[in-house]
Design a protein around this motif. Structure first.
Motif, PDB file in Angstrom:
ATOM      1  N   ASP A 171      41.105  42.653  35.777  1.00 55.78           N
ATOM      2  CA  ASP A 171      40.365  43.453  36.756  1.00 55.78           C
ATOM      3  C   ASP A 171      41.080  44.745  37.138  1.00 55.78           C
ATOM      4  O   ASP A 171      40.899  45.262  38.243  1.00 55.78           O
ATOM      5  CB  ASP A 171      40.064  42.626  38.005  1.00 55.78           C
ATOM      6  CG  ASP A 171      38.890  41.687  37.777  1.00 55.78           C
ATOM      7  OD1 ASP A 171      38.359  41.671  36.646  1.00 55.78           O
ATOM      8  OD2 ASP A 171      38.510  40.978  38.716  1.00 55.78           O
ATOM      9  N   ASP A 178      36.085  34.539  39.673  1.00 56.07           N
ATOM     10  CA  ASP A 178      35.385  34.765  38.405  1.00 56.07           C
ATOM     11  C   ASP A 178      36.343  34.801  37.211  1.00 56.07           C
ATOM     12  O   ASP A 178      35.980  35.254  36.127  1.00 56.07           O
ATOM     13  CB  ASP A 178      34.584  36.072  38.473  1.00 56.07           C
ATOM     14  CG  ASP A 178      35.421  37.229  38.972  1.00 56.07           C
ATOM     15  OD1 ASP A 178      36.345  37.021  39.788  1.00 56.07           O
ATOM     16  OD2 ASP A 178      35.171  38.370  38.538  1.00 56.07           O
ATOM     17  N   HIS A 179      37.571  34.322  37.409  1.00 60.23           N
ATOM     18  CA  HIS A 179      38.569  34.331  36.328  1.00 60.23           C
ATOM     19  C   HIS A 179      39.208  32.963  36.108  1.00 60.23           C
ATOM     20  O   HIS A 179      39.973  32.785  35.171  1.00 60.23           O
ATOM     21  CB  HIS A 179      39.661  35.369  36.620  1.00 60.23           C
ATOM     22  CG  HIS A 179      39.114  36.753  36.626  1.00 60.23           C
ATOM     23  ND1 HIS A 179      39.224  37.607  35.551  1.00 60.23           N
ATOM     24  CD2 HIS A 179      38.381  37.409  37.554  1.00 60.23           C
ATOM     25  CE1 HIS A 179      38.601  38.738  35.840  1.00 60.23           C
ATOM     26  NE2 HIS A 179      38.076  38.651  37.038  1.00 60.23           N
ATOM     27  N   HIS A 199      44.475  36.579  36.691  1.00 57.55           N
ATOM     28  CA  HIS A 199      44.713  36.384  38.121  1.00 57.55           C
ATOM     29  C   HIS A 199      43.823  35.234  38.573  1.00 57.55           C
ATOM     30  O   HIS A 199      43.053  34.701  37.778  1.00 57.55           O
ATOM     31  CB  HIS A 199      44.472  37.682  38.904  1.00 57.55           C
ATOM     32  CG  HIS A 199      43.082  38.240  38.833  1.00 57.55           C
ATOM     33  ND1 HIS A 199      42.470  38.590  37.635  1.00 57.55           N
ATOM     34  CD2 HIS A 199      42.169  38.513  39.800  1.00 57.55           C
ATOM     35  CE1 HIS A 199      41.263  39.067  37.885  1.00 57.55           C
ATOM     36  NE2 HIS A 199      41.048  39.018  39.183  1.00 57.55           N
ATOM     37  N   HIS A 225      36.661  47.486  36.751  1.00 56.31           N
ATOM     38  CA  HIS A 225      35.456  46.650  36.777  1.00 56.31           C
ATOM     39  C   HIS A 225      34.285  47.266  36.040  1.00 56.31           C
ATOM     40  O   HIS A 225      33.332  46.580  35.700  1.00 56.31           O
ATOM     41  CB  HIS A 225      35.019  46.378  38.219  1.00 56.31           C
ATOM     42  CG  HIS A 225      35.871  45.370  38.919  1.00 56.31           C
ATOM     43  ND1 HIS A 225      37.177  45.607  39.227  1.00 56.31           N
ATOM     44  CD2 HIS A 225      35.605  44.107  39.348  1.00 56.31           C
ATOM     45  CE1 HIS A 225      37.679  44.536  39.839  1.00 56.31           C
ATOM     46  NE2 HIS A 225      36.757  43.624  39.913  1.00 56.31           N
ATOM     47  N   HIS A 252      34.816  42.977  32.880  1.00 53.66           N
ATOM     48  CA  HIS A 252      33.550  43.135  33.613  1.00 53.66           C
ATOM     49  C   HIS A 252      32.651  44.243  33.091  1.00 53.66           C
ATOM     50  O   HIS A 252      31.530  44.387  33.583  1.00 53.66           O
ATOM     51  CB  HIS A 252      33.830  43.362  35.107  1.00 53.66           C
ATOM     52  CG  HIS A 252      34.393  42.164  35.791  1.00 53.66           C
ATOM     53  ND1 HIS A 252      33.814  40.918  35.703  1.00 53.66           N
ATOM     54  CD2 HIS A 252      35.499  41.999  36.567  1.00 53.66           C
ATOM     55  CE1 HIS A 252      34.522  40.041  36.398  1.00 53.66           C
ATOM     56  NE2 HIS A 252      35.563  40.676  36.926  1.00 53.66           N
TER      57      HIS A 252
END
Ligand SMILES: [Zn+2]
Length: 297
Positions: free
Chosen positions: A230, A125-126, A121, A233, A276
């Motif tokens: 995600d 942070d991706h 996505h 998490h 994560h």
């Protein structure tokens, strides 16, 4: 000291974590605003030492990418948060100088060697290492790669009216980490139905955390693995699949996708490669009556 995680061999490929950073002292009440402290306390005895800080009252969260090497291709799944990005509202990701690409080279892969970059996505942070800053311009980090983005994510976050607003925490991500890749002609898009990819992967729609969130299933030689972005998490959500994080956007769908992935991982004995979870970030989901349990490998 090497920053490289262990190498997994599964379904005819190798998988290795490339660490970007750890977020420390994350309060459970921040990540899971709907969970009372008693609910977290009830799960805590089953969490591993790596999952929490020493005092057992705050969480550790990892930010990393998965490097997948098939006999024919080099694939990077999710690209962490990147360097030099302007994220004033998001201090963990603001103006970073992390030797992520050196760590990738330690794993034997230069940016020019990557054939496919997959973003589950388009959150901050991706997508970060999709681009690097060169002479004041954002350019694709992986010049020889095709970048694969979920089409629904591209459509949603490219809308300046609602989702590329300077006032939301992920603002700027589309402009500095996605648009330059599309403009360079390196992007391909997966439709919301998902479907097969190369010879052993399947894009599995897992919407909810974000509008077009896509997981990647790996199957070959009677072995399976799932890279589920995600959908979760922290291992807390294996125990409590009903809990959404503060970052989940479409809550009912997020819960449905989470349960579906947990069932799939447990029933196929698939290695779950999380984006994560701390520690090795990989492990197995097993069933325990109506519940699910987590163990790292
Ligand atoms: Zn994330």
């Amino acid at each position: 000291m090497s920053d490289l995680g262990k190498e997994y061999r599964i379904a005819g490929v190798t998988v290795r974590k490339v660490q970007e950073q750890y977020l420390h002292n994350v309060p459970p009440s921040f990540l899971y605003p709907d969970a009372g402290s008693e609910e977290i306390k009830a799960v805590e005895p089953r969490l591993s030492a790596v999952d929490m800080e020493e005092g057992r009252d705050a969480l550790v969260v990892s930010i990393h990418s998965w490097l997948v090497r098939t006999p024919d291709h080099v694939i990077l799944i999710d690209t962490s948060s990147g360097n030099d990005k302007e994220r004033p509202r998001n201090p963990s990701f603001h103006q970073q100088t992390i030797p992520f690409l050196d760590r990738l080279r330690q794993a034997g892969v230069g940016p020019e060697d990557v054939d496919f970059v997959i973003n589950t996505h388009l959150h901050v942070d991706h997508s970060g290492w999709n681009t690097v800053l060169e002479d004041g311009r954002w350019i694709p980090t992986f010049k020889n790669a095709r970048y694969i983005f979920p089409r629904a994510e591209q459509e949603y976050y490219s809308s300046t009216a609602s989702h590329n607003d300077v006032n939301i925490p992920s603002s700027g991500v589309y402009e500095d980490s996605v648009r330059p890749v599309i403009e360079a002609g390196l992007a391909d898009f997966i439709d919301s139905a998902g479907g097969p990819f190369l010879d052993r992967f399947t894009f599995l729609p897992t919407p909810g955390h974000s509008i077009g969130h896509m997981s990647v299933l790996l199957e070959s030689d009677n072995e399976a693995a799932i890279f589920a972005g995600d959908v979760m998490h922290h291992p807390i959500q294996v125990e409590r699949p009903d809990l959404n994080t503060v970052f989940c956007e479409f809550l009912d769908q997020a819960g449905q996708s989470r349960r579906r992935v947990l069932e799939l991982a447990a029933d196929n004995r698939a290695i779950y490669f999380s984006t994560h979870f701390p520690g090795s970030s990989a492990g197995y989901v097993t069933r325990d009556g109506e519940k699910f349990r987590w163990s790292y490998v």
